[in-house]
Design an enzyme around this catalytic site. Structure first.
Site, PDB file in Angstrom:
ATOM      1  N   ASP A 243       0.857  -1.194   0.000  1.00 42.90           N
ATOM      2  CA  ASP A 243       0.000   0.000   0.000  1.00 42.90           C
ATOM      3  C   ASP A 243       0.888   1.237   0.000  1.00 42.90           C
ATOM      4  O   ASP A 243       2.121   1.125   0.104  1.00 42.90           O
ATOM      5  CB  ASP A 243      -0.978  -0.001   1.189  1.00 42.90           C
ATOM      6  CG  ASP A 243      -2.320   0.640   0.817  1.00 42.90           C
ATOM      7  OD1 ASP A 243      -2.317   1.827   0.450  1.00 42.90           O
ATOM      8  OD2 ASP A 243      -3.351  -0.069   0.869  1.00 42.90           O
ATOM      9  N   TYR A 358     -12.797   6.968 -14.042  1.00 39.74           N
ATOM     10  CA  TYR A 358     -12.767   5.661 -13.370  1.00 39.74           C
ATOM     11  C   TYR A 358     -13.289   4.552 -14.302  1.00 39.74           C
ATOM     12  O   TYR A 358     -12.673   3.489 -14.444  1.00 39.74           O
ATOM     13  CB  TYR A 358     -13.630   5.766 -12.112  1.00 39.74           C
ATOM     14  CG  TYR A 358     -13.692   4.543 -11.238  1.00 39.74           C
ATOM     15  CD1 TYR A 358     -12.650   4.220 -10.369  1.00 39.74           C
ATOM     16  CD2 TYR A 358     -14.826   3.719 -11.228  1.00 39.74           C
ATOM     17  CE1 TYR A 358     -12.732   3.112  -9.536  1.00 39.74           C
ATOM     18  CE2 TYR A 358     -14.912   2.612 -10.405  1.00 39.74           C
ATOM     19  CZ  TYR A 358     -13.865   2.311  -9.548  1.00 39.74           C
ATOM     20  OH  TYR A 358     -13.951   1.221  -8.725  1.00 39.74           O
ATOM     21  N   THR A 393     -17.268  -0.984   1.710  1.00 40.93           N
ATOM     22  CA  THR A 393     -15.893  -0.606   2.082  1.00 40.93           C
ATOM     23  C   THR A 393     -15.833   0.910   2.288  1.00 40.93           C
ATOM     24  O   THR A 393     -16.821   1.618   2.068  1.00 40.93           O
ATOM     25  CB  THR A 393     -14.875  -0.956   0.981  1.00 40.93           C
ATOM     26  OG1 THR A 393     -15.121  -0.101  -0.139  1.00 40.93           O
ATOM     27  CG2 THR A 393     -14.927  -2.409   0.558  1.00 40.93           C
TER      28      THR A 393
HETATM   29  P1  NAD Z   1     -10.382   1.201  -0.767  1.00 38.63           P
HETATM   30  O1  NAD Z   1     -10.325   2.639  -1.140  1.00 38.63           O
HETATM   31  O2  NAD Z   1     -11.065   0.815   0.505  1.00 38.63           O
HETATM   32  O3  NAD Z   1      -8.891   0.591  -0.732  1.00 38.63           O
HETATM   33  C1  NAD Z   1      -7.989   0.811  -1.789  1.00 38.63           C
HETATM   34  C2  NAD Z   1      -6.578   0.694  -1.267  1.00 38.63           C
HETATM   35  O4  NAD Z   1      -5.689   0.967  -2.354  1.00 38.63           O
HETATM   36  C3  NAD Z   1      -6.272   1.709  -0.157  1.00 38.63           C
HETATM   37  O5  NAD Z   1      -5.684   1.062   0.941  1.00 38.63           O
HETATM   38  C4  NAD Z   1      -5.327   2.688  -0.841  1.00 38.63           C
HETATM   39  O6  NAD Z   1      -4.389   3.284   0.058  1.00 38.63           O
HETATM   40  C5  NAD Z   1      -4.631   1.788  -1.865  1.00 38.63           C
HETATM   41  N1  NAD Z   1      -4.047   2.556  -2.941  1.00 38.63           N
HETATM   42  C6  NAD Z   1      -4.580   3.620  -3.598  1.00 38.63           C
HETATM   43  N2  NAD Z   1      -3.694   4.115  -4.486  1.00 38.63           N
HETATM   44  C7  NAD Z   1      -2.569   3.361  -4.386  1.00 38.63           C
HETATM   45  C8  NAD Z   1      -1.301   3.395  -5.021  1.00 38.63           C
HETATM   46  N3  NAD Z   1      -1.016   4.336  -5.946  1.00 38.63           N
HETATM   47  N4  NAD Z   1      -0.376   2.476  -4.678  1.00 38.63           N
HETATM   48  C9  NAD Z   1      -0.658   1.542  -3.746  1.00 38.63           C
HETATM   49  N5  NAD Z   1      -1.831   1.477  -3.089  1.00 38.63           N
HETATM   50  C10 NAD Z   1      -2.779   2.367  -3.407  1.00 38.63           C
HETATM   51  O7  NAD Z   1     -11.010   0.454  -2.022  1.00 38.63           O
HETATM   52  P2  NAD Z   1     -11.869  -0.897  -2.110  1.00 38.63           P
HETATM   53  O8  NAD Z   1     -13.303  -0.541  -2.033  1.00 38.63           O
HETATM   54  O9  NAD Z   1     -11.327  -1.925  -1.203  1.00 38.63           O
HETATM   55  O10 NAD Z   1     -11.598  -1.279  -3.650  1.00 38.63           O
HETATM   56  C11 NAD Z   1     -10.544  -2.138  -4.068  1.00 38.63           C
HETATM   57  C12 NAD Z   1     -10.604  -2.263  -5.577  1.00 38.63           C
HETATM   58  O11 NAD Z   1     -11.899  -2.710  -5.985  1.00 38.63           O
HETATM   59  C13 NAD Z   1     -10.355  -0.942  -6.311  1.00 38.63           C
HETATM   60  O12 NAD Z   1      -9.611  -1.181  -7.484  1.00 38.63           O
HETATM   61  C14 NAD Z   1     -11.757  -0.491  -6.650  1.00 38.63           C
HETATM   62  O13 NAD Z   1     -11.769   0.365  -7.778  1.00 38.63           O
HETATM   63  C15 NAD Z   1     -12.454  -1.796  -6.909  1.00 38.63           C
HETATM   64  N6  NAD Z   1     -13.911  -1.730  -6.720  1.00 38.63           N
HETATM   65  C16 NAD Z   1     -14.470  -1.565  -5.487  1.00 38.63           C
HETATM   66  C17 NAD Z   1     -15.852  -1.510  -5.366  1.00 38.63           C
HETATM   67  C18 NAD Z   1     -16.555  -1.363  -4.037  1.00 38.63           C
HETATM   68  O14 NAD Z   1     -17.782  -1.432  -4.014  1.00 38.63           O
HETATM   69  N7  NAD Z   1     -15.885  -1.207  -2.928  1.00 38.63           N
HETATM   70  C19 NAD Z   1     -16.652  -1.599  -6.493  1.00 38.63           C
HETATM   71  C20 NAD Z   1     -16.048  -1.761  -7.727  1.00 38.63           C
HETATM   72  C21 NAD Z   1     -14.671  -1.837  -7.832  1.00 38.63           C
END
Ligand code: NAD
Length: 452
Positions: A243, A358, A393
């Protein structure tokens, strides 16, 4: 994250009010806190039926038996936990009658949290158009059945299988007929022999399925990434959680708690690919499982979006992934037989208001895995995308209340998914049992009503 409707409906004081107001009452979804069971069908009522001339029946029968079940092959009088239907023989409109006959009688017999898997023929370009259309019709049938049965927590999925890949169905059956598929419904996957499997490879293990494997999960200090790390650890993998340096302390504490290794690195940093390559080669001699989970949102309508908001999202969600893969796949850091999973999103399938940046990146990843699959097949590397719908989340907690409620309810099971639900699918794709799946994008969205 609290789902207020679930809280209302489960509290004896407020449940009558929720009922009087006609509010949805989402069924408690079955979830497993443990790893894969070796005999997931033991003690379960399993039905296995086939349309005439189907070619996957023997493999499906063996798959159920290997999982400790003994399927009923015709007729059913009791509640069913699992129904598997082999529709590979359907090649004319008349053949589809078998679908009606089977599911007309079966729909009411499926237990809460039951599982349905339909298997259809995956044709090549030389197949007769009517046969192709008949197989495609099964997809509309399966998706509709999922929408009808979703309120009972029943999942309905479809596996198109190529004739030369039927022996790869076992893992697919295990996942889509198991507890772990809880928030995955209405999906159609393609099971192929695209990814090579070494002739002497041992049969896939279905418990401690990832023992001896090394995994990297990006963006895993929290949310879906953290759940994936925990789930991979449960299957016996060694896990590196990456991270951004800004959350290094949180990352270290989390890793100490779950038993993973922390790696503070921004995936969009220009030297990230080289640093990752050096890290995994020196420490582990390579990498087996690469989960591209890190992602960010910078939501604005296109008219209001700043160049920085556009650039940041493209850099983290798309460019960083391709740059890392360019190095780790080409220099052999990702070992033969490896697994790559990219986190896409339903926004990348349906588009979303205020998310042109996005959705661009998440759609790009769908195209990326499809294009990479054939190229990596000879090395036995499978690459797939997982597209979450509404998962509870920090990312979705930031949404305005009404949008959040819409996201939660507009799916067949009328509730949001848990990070663990996405982790189940991602982990499955990392296992040897998923060797037939590459180039797919699979949604984990409770069969969201938005998008396909
Ligand atoms: P989140 O925001 O809770 O966690 C994302 C993590 O990625 C964070 O810990 C952040 O610090 C880390 N991160 C961000 N930029 C970074 C970088 N440049 N280098 C390293 N780490 C980095 O997100 P989430 O909800 O757990 O989502 C995880 C994945 O699933 C993402 O790719 C998101 O787009 C995708 N997603 C999530 C949902 C949802 O409903 N939560 C829906 C569709 C897609």
């Amino acid at each position: 994250m609290a789902d207020f409707l679930t809280t209302l409906n489960r509290n004896p004081l407020t449940a009558p009010l929720a009922k009087a107001l006609g509010l949805p009452n989402p069924v408690p979804l079955a979830r497993s806190a443990t790893g894969y069971e070796t005999t997931p069908y033991a003690g379960k009522a399993v039905l296995l039926q086939a349309a005439p001339n189907s070619y996957a029946h023997a493999s499906l029968l063996q798959a159920v038996r290997n999982g400790g079940g003994e399927p009923v092959l015709s007729g059913f009088s009791e509640k069913l936990d699992v129904a598997v239907f082999d529709a590979t023989g359907c090649s004319t409109p008349a053949d589809a009658q078998a679908l009606y006959e089977t599911f007309h009688g079966l729909a009411r017999k499926l237990a809460v949290n039951g599982r349905v898997l339909i298997v259809a023929a995956l044709h090549d370009d030389s197949a007769a158009p009517v046969a192709v259309a008949t197989a495609r019709g099964v997809e509309g049938f399966a998706r509709s059945l999922g929408k009808e049965l979703g309120r009972k927590g029943v999942t309905v999925n479809l596996a198109y299988v190529a004739p030369d890949a039927v022996e790869r169905l076992e893992g697919v059956v295990r996942f889509f007929c198991g507890t772990q598929t809880t928030y995955v419904s209405g999906q159609a996957v393609r099971v192929t022999a695209t990814a090579a499997v070494a002739p002497a490879a041992p049969a896939p293990a279905y418990s401690s399925a990832l023992a001896g494997k090394v995994a990297l999960v990006t963006g895993s200090a929290r949310g879906i990434g953290l759940a994936v790390a925990e789930r991979l650890l449960q299957e016996g993998a060694q896990v590196v959680c990456l991270d951004v340096p800004a959350v290094e302390q949180e990352l270290q504490q989390t890793c100490a708690r779950i038993g993973a290794l922390p790696l503070a690195l921004d995936i969009a940093a220009p030297d990230a690919p080289a640093r990752l390559s050096a890290y995994f080669r020196e420490r582990f001699g390579g990498l087996d499982i690469l989960i591209h989970n890190a992602g960010i949102t910078r939501d604005r309508t296109i008219a209001n979006m700043t160049p920085v908001q556009w650039d940041q999202v493209l850099a983290v969600n798309f460019a960083a992934i391709t740059e890392i893969d360019k190095v780790l796949l080409q220099d052999g850091t990702v070992r033969d037989g490896g697994r790559v999973v990219c986190l896409s999103s339903i926004s990348g399938i349906a588009g979303n208001f205020g998310q042109t940046n996005y959705a661009y990146t998440k759609a790009a990843l769908i195209g990326y895995v499809a294009a990479q699959a054939g190229r990596l097949g000879a090395r036995g590397i499978c690459i797939n995308a997982v597209a979450p719908g509404f998962i509870e989340t920090a990312m979705t907690a930031k949404m305005p209340f009404f949008m959040r409620e819409m996201g939660r309810r507009l799916n067949s099971v009328q509730q949001g998914g848990q990070p663990r639900d996405a982790a189940e699918l991602i982990t499955f794709l990392a296992t040897p049992g998923a060797s037939g799946l590459t180039g797919n994008t699979i949604r984990v969205c409770g069969q969201g009503l938005i998008g396909a």
